[in-house]
Structure formats: C-alpha cells, structure tokens
Design an enzyme around this catalytic site. Structure first.
Site, PDB file in Angstrom:
ATOM      1  N   ASP A   1       0.864  -1.182   0.000  1.00  7.08           N
ATOM      2  CA  ASP A   1       0.000   0.000   0.000  1.00  7.08           C
ATOM      3  C   ASP A   1       0.903   1.234   0.000  1.00  7.08           C
ATOM      4  OD1 ASP A   1      -1.779   2.067   0.462  1.00  7.08           O
ATOM      5  OD2 ASP A   1      -2.278   1.455   2.501  1.00  7.08           O
TER       6      ASP A   1
ATOM      7  N   GLY B   1       0.905   4.696   0.023  1.00 11.13           N
ATOM      8  CA  GLY B   1       0.015   5.814   0.292  1.00 11.13           C
ATOM      9  C   GLY B   1       0.689   7.156   0.139  1.00 11.13           C
TER      10      GLY B   1
ATOM     11  N   ASP C   1      -7.017   3.522  -3.326  1.00 18.62           N
ATOM     12  CA  ASP C   1      -7.074   3.209  -1.899  1.00 18.62           C
ATOM     13  C   ASP C   1      -8.513   3.058  -1.430  1.00 18.62           C
ATOM     14  OD1 ASP C   1      -7.422   5.912  -2.450  1.00 18.62           O
ATOM     15  OD2 ASP C   1      -6.389   6.608  -0.652  1.00 18.62           O
TER      16      ASP C   1
ATOM     17  N   THR D   1      -4.414  12.120   5.255  1.00 18.12           N
ATOM     18  CA  THR D   1      -4.052  13.443   4.747  1.00 18.12           C
ATOM     19  C   THR D   1      -5.298  14.230   4.397  1.00 18.12           C
ATOM     20  OG1 THR D   1      -1.993  12.518   3.889  1.00 18.12           O
ATOM     21  CG2 THR D   1      -2.670  14.660   3.042  1.00 18.12           C
TER      22      THR D   1
END
Length: 288
Positions: free
Chosen positions: A13, A15, A123, A147
């Site tokens: 992942d 990110g 995601d 975020t």
C-alpha cells in the site's frame, strides 16, 4: 537467485505519506508487516523481515506514477524476478435503485459504483472491496482520516453509493498557520495538537487556532458520517469502519460504535489476490 516462497504473497500500500506492506499466506495468516515513510527504507526493512522471495506482489499506489516505478526498481534490486501487479479500480456502473451483486461478488474485483469513471482512488476502491468481503449483505460506512478525510457509503446490495471528501486534520491548519505566521509557528514533524481535545476558548492565537479547527474538524466529520449512514437507505444497522492516522482523534466524536480497519487497503489487495482475509480478533460494531 534467492529461493522463492510459492505460498507467500506481498501486499503493498503505497500511500500519500507511507509505504505499508503485509506478507500473507493463502489462508490469510500474516507472516510479517511494516510501514516506513520512504520507499528505499521500506524495501530494506522488507528484505530484513522476509528472507525468501515472495511468490508475487500486489500494489495499490496513490500519487504520481513515478512512485510505482521507484518502488519496482527497489524491489527488483532486492528480489530480481518478483512480479508486481499494480491494481486499478474496476468499476461497473450502478443503477439508481437497489441491485443484486449477481456475478460481481468480492472475488471478481469488480465494484458496482455510482462514482464517475476514473475518479475513485485505488485506496478507496481497495477499502470498499475489503468492507464488502467482511460485511456481505450489510451496509457499511468507511471513514479514512488521513491526509484528507474520505467517507464512503456501501449499500447492503454491495453497491458503492458515493462518498464525501473533507480536509484532513492538519491540512487546513497548515493553510491557516501560513496566514497567521507572525503569531503561530508551524507544527514540527510528528507534533500533534496540544492539548487535544480541548474546547475552552484559546488564550493566544495558537490555542485559538488549534482548538477552533480541531473542534470544527471533528464535528464536521461526525456530521458527514451521520449523513453517510442515512445515505445507506436502510432501516437496519449500518456498520462503520474507521481507518487513517487520525482515526484515534476522531473516534470519540462519532455517535455510534465503530470498528478499527487500518489494514483496509491491504485487505482489499488480499481480496484481489484471492487470499483469505485474516481474522480481526474483534466483533463487528454496528449502530444499536
């Protein structure tokens, strides 16, 4: 060449702020995991914790495509020949009314969604696949407080009804700090709102900004989650799954039980890879 492990798979992942990874077997057992801020340090840690080459890797990446290339190059240096499959959302247009999943079950990777083509982040897509697999036949609200904050609605028939996007806890604070830079210092890396949570009036500009924005942010997200529950169009309970770095700060403001789901993207990759999902070790919380 390093010995390859046929029954272990690497889930990645990538990110906005960290590279998170999980090594799992076909039965869903997690053998190793990690999270690092940098790609190079993340891969170096993987090599330390995973002595043999996995059978394959599945990747979900947000941000610029160049980030995937950097990760592939680092993995190729560590484990030559490792196949990395980068996933992209597979959305099937959803009708306005309810619709049985039919051939679009969790294992297909296809998600019936009302979202515009090309607009849903990978995601969010992976998290929705994981929620549909963990909560079959149940409506779910997924909250990712990272975020940015995303709130997605999954109906009981497995259709993604859409969602909401809000600024993250630190995103708007950073913008306001620039406007008030003569009185408010920027937060240092890793520094949190101090103190949290406090709703008394601030006695200087920093306190006033932090307390005002933190209260507005948490209350605003909570209001959106309430709206999302209503958008599930069900008279029964709605599961709420919460992920993201600021999940702990938000949890106390939500007016119904929630289930921690910080591995949602990795679990979605597991669904796409055909792996069983690991046991969560906790019950599924729903509205009373």
């Amino acid at each position: 060449m390093a010995e390859r492990t046929p029954d272990l798979y690497l889930l990645l992942d990538l990110g906005s702020s960290r590279l998170k990874w999980s090594l799992r077997d076909a039965d869903g057992h997690e053998r190793a995991r990690g999270a690092e801020a940098g790609i190079a340090t993340g891969v170096a840690r993987m090599v330390q914790d995973v002595p043999r080459v996995p059978a394959g890797a599945w990747l979900a990446r947000v941000g610029a495509p160049e980030r995937s290339q950097r990760l592939r190059e680092a993995l190729a240096t560590a484990w030559p020949g490792l196949e990395v499959r980068e996933v992209a959302p597979q959305l099937v247009p959803a009708p306005d009314g309810t619709d049985a999943e039919g051939t679009f079950g969790p294992e297909s990777g296809a998600l019936r969604s009302a979202y515009a083509d090309g607009q849903l982040g990978v995601d969010r897509y992976c998290a929705l696949l994981a929620a549909r697999a963990r909560c079959p036949g149940r409506p779910v609200v997924l909250v990712d407080a990272g975020t940015a904050v995303t709130v997605d609605v999954l109906r009981a028939d497995g259709v993604h009804a859409g969602g909401y996007i809000l600024p993250g806890l630190y995103m708007a604070r950073e913008r306001m700090q620039r406007l008030l830079s003569d009185r408010v210092a920027p937060l240092a890396p890793g520094e949190g709102f101090d103190p949290w949570p406090v709703t008394d009036p601030g006695r200087n500009t920093t306190e006033a900004l932090d307390r005002g924005w933190a209260t507005a942010w948490a209350g605003g997200v909570a209001a959106v989650v309430t709206q999302a529950r209503a958008a599930a169009h069900t008279a029964g309970p709605v599961a709420c799954r919460l992920a993201g770095g600021d999940a702990a700060a938000l949890r106390a403001y939500l007016d119904a039980p929630v289930t921690d789901d910080r591995g949602a993207v990795l679990d979605g990759l597991a669904v796409l890879a055909g792996l069983a999902l690991p046991e969560t070790g906790e019950g599924e919380d729903t509205d009373p």
